[in-house]
Design a protein around this motif. Structure first.
Motif, short mmCIF file in Angstrom:
data_model
loop_
_atom_site.label_atom_id
_atom_site.label_comp_id
_atom_site.label_asym_id
_atom_site.label_seq_id
_atom_site.Cartn_x
_atom_site.Cartn_y
_atom_site.Cartn_z
N ALA A 57 -42.03 51.43 52.85
CA ALA A 57 -41.39 50.05 52.94
C ALA A 57 -39.92 50.23 53.57
N PRO A 58 -39.02 49.06 53.84
CA PRO A 58 -37.95 49.35 54.05
C PRO A 58 -37.24 49.48 52.64
N TYR A 59 -36.08 50.32 52.73
CA TYR A 59 -35.69 50.56 51.36
C TYR A 59 -35.24 49.28 50.49
N GLY A 60 -34.41 48.33 51.00
CA GLY A 60 -34.32 47.43 50.38
C GLY A 60 -35.41 46.54 49.75
N LEU A 61 -36.61 46.41 50.57
CA LEU A 61 -37.88 45.92 49.82
C LEU A 61 -38.20 46.74 48.72
N SER A 62 -38.33 48.11 48.84
CA SER A 62 -38.74 48.95 47.66
C SER A 62 -37.90 48.64 46.60
N LYS A 63 -36.69 48.41 46.74
CA LYS A 63 -35.81 48.18 45.37
C LYS A 63 -36.02 46.71 44.76
N VAL A 64 -36.46 45.71 45.72
CA VAL A 64 -36.95 44.24 45.22
C VAL A 64 -37.85 44.51 44.30
N GLU A 65 -39.05 45.29 44.61
CA GLU A 65 -40.12 45.54 44.14
C GLU A 65 -39.93 46.34 42.72
N ALA A 66 -39.05 47.18 42.61
CA ALA A 66 -38.82 48.23 41.58
C ALA A 66 -38.01 47.20 40.67
N GLU A 181 -26.64 41.45 45.92
CA GLU A 181 -27.55 42.36 45.42
C GLU A 181 -28.80 41.88 44.59
N PHE A 182 -29.67 42.20 44.81
CA PHE A 182 -31.11 41.68 44.16
C PHE A 182 -31.15 41.77 42.62
N GLU A 183 -30.68 43.07 42.11
CA GLU A 183 -30.78 43.49 40.74
C GLU A 183 -29.96 42.40 39.82
N SER A 184 -28.99 41.85 40.29
CA SER A 184 -28.16 40.81 39.46
C SER A 184 -28.72 39.58 39.19
N LEU A 185 -29.34 38.77 40.03
CA LEU A 185 -30.08 37.54 39.58
C LEU A 185 -31.58 37.46 40.13
N GLY A 186 -31.97 38.23 41.06
CA GLY A 186 -33.10 38.21 41.86
C GLY A 186 -34.48 38.26 40.78
#
Length: 528
Positions: A57-66, A181-186
């Protein structure tokens, strides 16, 4: 999967694809509809998957999943789906469709460059960029429309500004746009939606602390592994500025895990250590920390070589200033990354040759040097990288707020200074982001029609395409299929020759105009 998965993540077809093994070759997604027919797009922008679940996956999308998994959402409730196989996962149980975007409306620099390339060559431009079309294809997918009443559509990624700044998020029926950055509030936004709690239509997530950044579970396209976030140089139009000073992720337990995932699960043969400014990994301020950088490179190199001698290590971004400040470090890193005479690409945001623009909009771009020294720094920095077998992809921005003819003359001067170096000089239309994003939307035709700007674009593109042609073998080198690689190489050579010749036929002398403008500007400066 039965009646659907609660959270379905996907990306634009052009963004989701690894483009036959070479992410660099994905640039053609900026071409409009009249060049990319459906059968071409499904072949060129194929997304490898197993029963609809992407293999990479695009790296950013892999980070969202993780990040969602780390927050406690069960594995069975999350899937990264191929945009072409959404019907397998969108169903009665689906509550969220998350879409990762790089250019949803075709307004980003890649689409702007492509428009100029075709327009200057007198080639037809009809329809919208394919990358934008592939985004709309998701929104109009039959399964999505069938279950739309009980699905919240969330869109995130580096180009979400296109939707909010134009109001298209509302016109397209997008429920939530996530910026930052997704990890903060996503994760909390996703959980609120699953629990039936109302969330804002636009969410701004700030910088995430290092301990909240998870390691990816799904391998990334191009073997990408994030090693830093942020930059700290303070360019007012740049997204990484919003992440603050550079933050470096640890090798042990983080970077090493992502390298292993990309090699063992993603079959990556080349690992790209992604950073906004790689030679400042481990830095606490604007100056590089050579020991930290070399420690990272040595450990990463040792790890990839444990899988075989044919595995390679790369990076993607730098600045001219750090290359000039630490030439020995550049050479030592190149001994690992570009071993055995190997060449690779590295990106550099040159942005402007004008000291005035640098002082106004990019106060940290040239540090620890002065704005007046920047042209020398760019020339030296590219030379140092070339000496260590990096082809530089150097972007230069037009239409920056407050730009005048004098600034363009300085851009032309810098372009002339670096014309003999191995640098791909892409002229970019100003993209409204960061603090300046609500001002001066790019008017591409007006820039082409302006004598100075139009000539800068033409000269920059001749240099960019000439160097791209010279480096085409390098661009397609990672493609899996040797036959496809040869075909793409031949087509690319033909097209570039054709376009370059068209540009040269349109050559016009503006030397007299430049001299007149210089006199006018010097007179105005003396009066003021």
């Amino acid at each position: 999967m039965g009646n659907g998965v609660k959270i379905v993540l996907t990306a634009e077809g052009a963004t989701a694809s690894e483009t036959l093994g070479s992410t660099v070759a994905g640039f053609i997604s900026a071409l409009p509809d009249n060049y990319i027919l459906p059968f071409i797009s499904r072949f060129y922008f194929k997304v490898d998957n197993k029963r609809g679940i992407v293999k990479k996956a695009p790296y950013g999308l892999s980070k969202v999943e993780a990040s969602l998994l780390q927050s406690g959402i069960p594995r069975e409730d999350i899937v990264i789906a191929s945009p072409y196989e959404l019907d397998k996962f969108v169903g009665d149980n689906t509550r969220i469709l998350g879409i990762y975007v790089m250019d949803p409306l075709g307004l980003s620099f890649g689409s702007g460059i492509t428009y100029w390339i075709l327009k200057l060559a007198n080639l037809p431009y009809k329809g919208m960029p394919y990358i934008a079309r592939s985004f709309l294809n998701i929104l109009t997918n039959k399964s999505v429309l069938r279950h739309r009443k009980h699905i919240k559509i969330l869109v995130g990624g580096p180009a979400t500004w296109q939707l909010t700044d134009t109001g298209f998020n509302k016109r397209l029926g997008i429920d939530v746009v996530y910026e930052g950055e997704f990890e903060s509030l996503g994760p909390s936004i996703f959980k609120n939606i699953l629990n039936g709690i109302d969330v804002p239509s636009v969410v701004y997530g700030g910088p995430a602390p290092l301990e909240k950044i998870p390691t990816i579970v799904t391998p990334s396209n191009g073997g990408l592994v994030e090693v830093t976030r942020g930059c700290g140089r303070g360019c007012t139009f740049c997204t990484p500025t919003l992440s603050g000073m550079i933050k470096s992720l640890p090798f042990e337990g983080h970077i090493e895990k992502e390298i292993k995932i990309n090699i063992e699960k993603g079959n990556a043969k080349d690992i790209t250590l992604h950073s906004e400014e790689f030679f400042r990994y481990g830095a606490k301020d604007i100056h590089p920390n050579p020991n930290k950088v070399l420690d990272l490179v040595e450990k990463s190199y040792k790890l990839i070589k444990s899988y075989g001698d044919d595995y390679t290590l790369s990076t993607d971004f730098t600045t001219a200033a750090v290359a000039v400040e630490a030439p020995k470090l550049v050479q030592e890193v190149a001994d690992y990354m570009n071993e055995g005479g190997r060449w690779s690409f590295i990106e550099m945001g040159i942005e402007s040759g004008s000291p005035r623009i640098l002082k106004k909009l990019m106060p940290g771009k040239m540090l620890p040097y002065k704005p007046e020294e920047y042209q020398d720094i760019v020339e030296q920095g590219i030379g140092i990288l070339n000496d260590n077998r990096w082809v530089v992809v150097g972007t230069m921005i037009l239409n920056l707020p407050g730009e005048n003819d004098y600034d363009i003359i300085k851009d032309l001067e810098l372009l002339d200074r670096i014309k003999k170096l191995r640098v791909i000089t892409f002229p970019l239309p100003f993209i409204p982001m960061g603090a300046l994003r609500h001002r001066d939307f790019t008017i591409l035709d007006k820039m082409l029609e302006d004598p100075l700007r139009g000539e800068f674009i033409r000269r920059a593109l001749i240099k960019a395409l000439s160097e791209s042609k010279r480096s085409l073998t390098l661009a397609v080198d990672k493609m899996y299929n040797p036959i496809i690689k040869t075909v793409i190489l031949n087509i690319g050579n033909y097209i570039m020759d054709f376009v370059i010749n068209r540009y040269k036929m349109a050559e016009r002398s503006i030397d007299k105009l430049i001299e007149i403008k210089k006199v006018e500007m010097e007179s105005s400066l003396q009066i003021s």
